[in-house]
Design an enzyme around this catalytic site. Structure first.
Site, PDB file in Angstrom:
ATOM      1  N   HIS A  73       0.798  -1.226   0.000  1.00 28.68           N
ATOM      2  CA  HIS A  73       0.000   0.000   0.000  1.00 28.68           C
ATOM      3  C   HIS A  73       0.837   1.285   0.000  1.00 28.68           C
ATOM      4  O   HIS A  73       0.262   2.374  -0.042  1.00 28.68           O
ATOM      5  CB  HIS A  73      -0.918   0.004   1.228  1.00 28.68           C
ATOM      6  CG  HIS A  73      -0.137   0.082   2.507  1.00 28.68           C
ATOM      7  ND1 HIS A  73       0.511  -1.024   3.027  1.00 28.68           N
ATOM      8  CD2 HIS A  73       0.140   1.112   3.326  1.00 28.68           C
ATOM      9  CE1 HIS A  73       1.152  -0.658   4.124  1.00 28.68           C
ATOM     10  NE2 HIS A  73       0.938   0.631   4.333  1.00 28.68           N
ATOM     11  N   HIS A  90       1.603   6.976  -0.482  1.00 24.15           N
ATOM     12  CA  HIS A  90       0.717   6.095   0.285  1.00 24.15           C
ATOM     13  C   HIS A  90      -0.562   5.909  -0.521  1.00 24.15           C
ATOM     14  O   HIS A  90      -1.293   6.864  -0.752  1.00 24.15           O
ATOM     15  CB  HIS A  90       0.414   6.708   1.651  1.00 24.15           C
ATOM     16  CG  HIS A  90      -0.001   5.714   2.663  1.00 24.15           C
ATOM     17  ND1 HIS A  90      -1.258   5.149   2.690  1.00 24.15           N
ATOM     18  CD2 HIS A  90       0.689   5.158   3.690  1.00 24.15           C
ATOM     19  CE1 HIS A  90      -1.325   4.304   3.701  1.00 24.15           C
ATOM     20  NE2 HIS A  90      -0.162   4.281   4.321  1.00 24.15           N
TER      21      HIS A  90
END
Length: 152
Positions: free
Chosen positions: A59, A74
């Site tokens: 992620h 992110h």
């Protein structure tokens, strides 16, 4: 020393203060900008700068340039809880990448299908009081691989 940060994904530019996670909105990780993806389906998130992949998770990733500054990307908020579902790593930690090179394949729609925010914070790291110039105004759309920030 000025360096350019590319947009890792296509989407609308958003102020970091508007990200619904205080770690990002309060600048606890560092300054930057966010992107709200507006293209669904599997797509690559690209390296915003050239350098070495310091950290790589399904992620999120951090790339550090040879001169020291780094950039954190992110992919969505709270996406660590997906345990990698819907994310494909295209590199490994310590790999060297060029700016604009694909790092992770993901699908913002799949993130939203889990009830999560698909916003993508792009954070400048390892600099004291950097001056950041946003190349695309908040609310405007930018494309993956286009210049997003200039950092001094």
């Amino acid at each position: 020393m000025t360096f350019e940060v590319l947009a890792p994904v296509t989407g609308r530019v958003a102020a970091m203060e508007d990200v619904a996670d205080p770690v990002f909105s309060q600048g606890l990780v560092g300054p930057g900008i966010a992107l709200v993806p507006d293209v669904d389906g599997p797509q690559d998130a690209v390296a915003p700068i050239a350098g070495r992949i310091l950290k790589l998770h399904p992620h999120a990733f951090v790339i550090v340039s040879e001169s020291g500054p780094g950039v954190l990307v992110h992919l969505g908020l709270d996406t660590v809880g997906l345990d990698g579902e819907g994310f494909t790593l295209l590199h490994a930690e310590n790999d060297t990448v060029d700016a604009g090179e694909p790092v992770i394949t993901w699908d913002p729609a799949a993130v939203r299908a889990h009830g999560l925010d698909a916003v993508v914070p792009v954070v400048v790291m390892n600099l004291t009081d950097p001056r950041i110039t946003v190349r695309t105004a908040v609310g405007e759309r930018t494309a993956r691989g286009r210049a997003l920030l200039d950092v001094d």
